[in-house]
Design a protein around this motif. Sequence first.
Motif, PDB file in Angstrom:
ATOM      1  N   GLU A  79       0.835  -1.206   0.000  1.00 50.13           N
ATOM      2  CA  GLU A  79       0.000   0.000   0.000  1.00 50.13           C
ATOM      3  C   GLU A  79       0.873   1.260   0.000  1.00 50.13           C
ATOM      4  OE1 GLU A  79      -3.716  -0.651  -0.002  1.00 50.13           O
ATOM      5  OE2 GLU A  79      -2.416  -2.229  -0.777  1.00 50.13           O
ATOM      6  N   ASP A  80       0.299   2.390  -0.449  1.00 50.99           N
ATOM      7  CA  ASP A  80       1.117   3.597  -0.609  1.00 50.99           C
ATOM      8  C   ASP A  80       0.775   4.710   0.381  1.00 50.99           C
ATOM      9  OD1 ASP A  80      -1.275   4.593  -1.568  1.00 50.99           O
ATOM     10  OD2 ASP A  80      -0.486   5.233  -3.517  1.00 50.99           O
ATOM     11  N   CYS A  81       0.342   4.364   1.587  1.00 56.53           N
ATOM     12  CA  CYS A  81       0.001   5.358   2.607  1.00 56.53           C
ATOM     13  C   CYS A  81       1.209   6.278   2.852  1.00 56.53           C
ATOM     14  CB  CYS A  81      -0.394   4.667   3.900  1.00 56.53           C
ATOM     15  SG  CYS A  81      -1.712   3.435   3.700  1.00 56.53           S
ATOM     16  N   SER A  82       1.023   7.565   2.621  1.00 54.83           N
ATOM     17  CA  SER A  82       2.148   8.501   2.594  1.00 54.83           C
ATOM     18  C   SER A  82       2.876   8.629   3.920  1.00 54.83           C
ATOM     19  CB  SER A  82       1.646   9.886   2.185  1.00 54.83           C
ATOM     20  OG  SER A  82       1.071   9.864   0.905  1.00 54.83           O
ATOM     21  N   TYR A  83       2.190   8.383   5.030  1.00 55.81           N
ATOM     22  CA  TYR A  83       2.762   8.581   6.359  1.00 55.81           C
ATOM     23  C   TYR A  83       3.594   7.395   6.823  1.00 55.81           C
ATOM     24  CZ  TYR A  83      -1.309   5.676   7.130  1.00 55.81           C
ATOM     25  OH  TYR A  83      -2.230   4.670   7.028  1.00 55.81           O
TER      26      TYR A  83
ATOM     27  N   LEU B  42       2.011  12.358  13.639  1.00 60.76           N
ATOM     28  CA  LEU B  42       2.886  11.935  12.547  1.00 60.76           C
ATOM     29  C   LEU B  42       4.355  11.877  12.951  1.00 60.76           C
ATOM     30  CD1 LEU B  42       3.189  11.276   9.477  1.00 60.76           C
ATOM     31  CD2 LEU B  42       3.670  13.726   9.179  1.00 60.76           C
ATOM     32  N   LEU B  43       4.956  10.734  12.701  1.00 64.42           N
ATOM     33  CA  LEU B  43       6.409  10.579  12.772  1.00 64.42           C
ATOM     34  C   LEU B  43       6.924  10.694  11.339  1.00 64.42           C
ATOM     35  CD1 LEU B  43       6.614   7.635  15.318  1.00 64.42           C
ATOM     36  CD2 LEU B  43       7.451   9.958  15.674  1.00 64.42           C
ATOM     37  N   PRO B  44       7.524  11.816  10.981  1.00 69.00           N
ATOM     38  CA  PRO B  44       7.906  12.033   9.579  1.00 69.00           C
ATOM     39  C   PRO B  44       9.210  11.313   9.216  1.00 69.00           C
ATOM     40  CG  PRO B  44       8.277  14.022  10.863  1.00 69.00           C
ATOM     41  CD  PRO B  44       7.768  12.995  11.817  1.00 69.00           C
TER      42      PRO B  44
ATOM     43  N   ARG C  99      11.877   4.408   1.588  1.00 77.14           N
ATOM     44  CA  ARG C  99      13.329   4.290   1.728  1.00 77.14           C
ATOM     45  C   ARG C  99      13.752   4.426   3.195  1.00 77.14           C
ATOM     46  NH1 ARG C  99      12.350   7.934  -2.003  1.00 77.14           N
ATOM     47  NH2 ARG C  99      13.275   9.637  -0.790  1.00 77.14           N
ATOM     48  N   ALA C 100      12.766   4.381   4.088  1.00 86.18           N
ATOM     49  CA  ALA C 100      13.073   4.476   5.518  1.00 86.18           C
ATOM     50  C   ALA C 100      13.888   3.258   5.960  1.00 86.18           C
ATOM     51  CB  ALA C 100      11.782   4.562   6.331  1.00 86.18           C
ATOM     52  N   ASP C 101      14.878   3.508   6.776  1.00 92.00           N
ATOM     53  CA  ASP C 101      15.803   2.459   7.197  1.00 92.00           C
ATOM     54  C   ASP C 101      15.233   1.714   8.406  1.00 92.00           C
ATOM     55  OD1 ASP C 101      18.055   0.868   7.484  1.00 92.00           O
ATOM     56  OD2 ASP C 101      19.136   2.381   8.655  1.00 92.00           O
TER      57      ASP C 101
ATOM     58  N   THR D 260       9.996   8.863   3.289  1.00 86.08           N
ATOM     59  CA  THR D 260       8.563   8.800   3.010  1.00 86.08           C
ATOM     60  C   THR D 260       8.104  10.164   2.482  1.00 86.08           C
ATOM     61  OG1 THR D 260       7.888   9.514   5.233  1.00 86.08           O
ATOM     62  CG2 THR D 260       8.224   7.144   4.887  1.00 86.08           C
ATOM     63  N   PRO D 261       6.968  10.222   1.783  1.00 89.02           N
ATOM     64  CA  PRO D 261       6.509  11.493   1.210  1.00 89.02           C
ATOM     65  C   PRO D 261       6.254  12.591   2.244  1.00 89.02           C
ATOM     66  CG  PRO D 261       5.371   9.657   0.167  1.00 89.02           C
ATOM     67  CD  PRO D 261       6.135   9.088   1.314  1.00 89.02           C
TER      68      PRO D 261
END
Length: 388
Positions: free
Chosen positions: A68-72, A237-239, A80-82, A243-244
């Motif tokens: 899924e592409d949920c932006s958060y 939100l944890l940015p 690309r989050a590690d 992620t977008p």
Amino acid sequence: MDELLNSLVETGLRGGTPTRGEALAVLRTSDDDLLDVVAAAGKVRRRWFGRRVKLNYLVNLKSGLCPEDCSYCSQRLGSRADILKYTWLKPEEAADAAAAGVRGGAKRVCVVASGRGPTDGDVARVSRTIEAIKERTGGVEVCACLGLLSDGQAEQLRAAGADAYNHNLNTAEATYGDICTTHTYDDRVATVKEARTAGLSPCSGLIAGMGESDEDLVDVVFSLRELDVDSVPVNFLLPFEGTPLAGQWNLTPQRVLRILAMVRFVCPDVEVRLAAGREVHLRSLQPLALHMVNSIFLGDYLTSEGQAGKADLEMIADAGFEVEDAETTTMPAHRNGSSGAAPEEPAAAVADGSGAGSGPGAAGRPELPHARVAVRRRGAGTELPPNA
């Protein structure tokens, strides 16, 4: 301001619903009025839940690689989050992790898996995991969070011993398409209803800080009220880098407190759970939130580190609250299947003071460097012990 807060408290004490205008007004109060807002929400919280705090513990059964592409989300398609990535934990591994949370005081274990939704084989696997957790812990509450459910899957989870099902609405219907395109808001609503029909306690919440308006926040909370969910997790939100929404730092501690107050006023007799992002966005004002929420997560989250479990327990005690024990029923009597029952008697009266000063507001406060999200490197799926 006194008239607004008196009206909100009066409505909340009888379990009623404020107007949308009143809910919006809470989000738009000044920093000078913030402690009055917290104290008013605290009266409602104590009416239904006393000074108890329910502890919840997350076990991430399968991490990363979601289609899924949920932006958060740090686990989204293309992220690309590690973060940690691993496939299904074995039932005994999940039970070990759950037992660590229970030893730390957790009353509910939330078993979560990334993905659009489970296959029937996945549901069978999770059912075995739930049974293993129940056996290991002596029957701790288990909430499953596996994505969108197909026909019959909620019933299978219930038969395996699941007590609740979590599927968050996240944001308002009108703006849902801005954060996700691979499924719809209606898909999420349908899964919440499916869980309820199967006899699972419905748990659904939101994520604040994604650039939404005050109206969006009020809309999603009123939608949760209309769905009559039992638990409302409030995430901030944890940015995550990669992620977008990595650049979205829209929250101050004062804004977070106003959001929690609004949720409590709209959902007075519901379990309101302070969830992901509290450490990053509330910082030193975390104890003030306990005057409005009656539930928190203990320790780490799915892909990010939380405050140490010991520090959570110390914070609860220092703020004058107590951990809810396994023998206590969280929800008021009239929300526990006793149709038409009158609301329970008020909890013992407690001083209304909210504790500490709010500090300077967003306007004129010194700019703080954006706190980086601490990615989880311990707990289930790793060689390191869980943080409980």
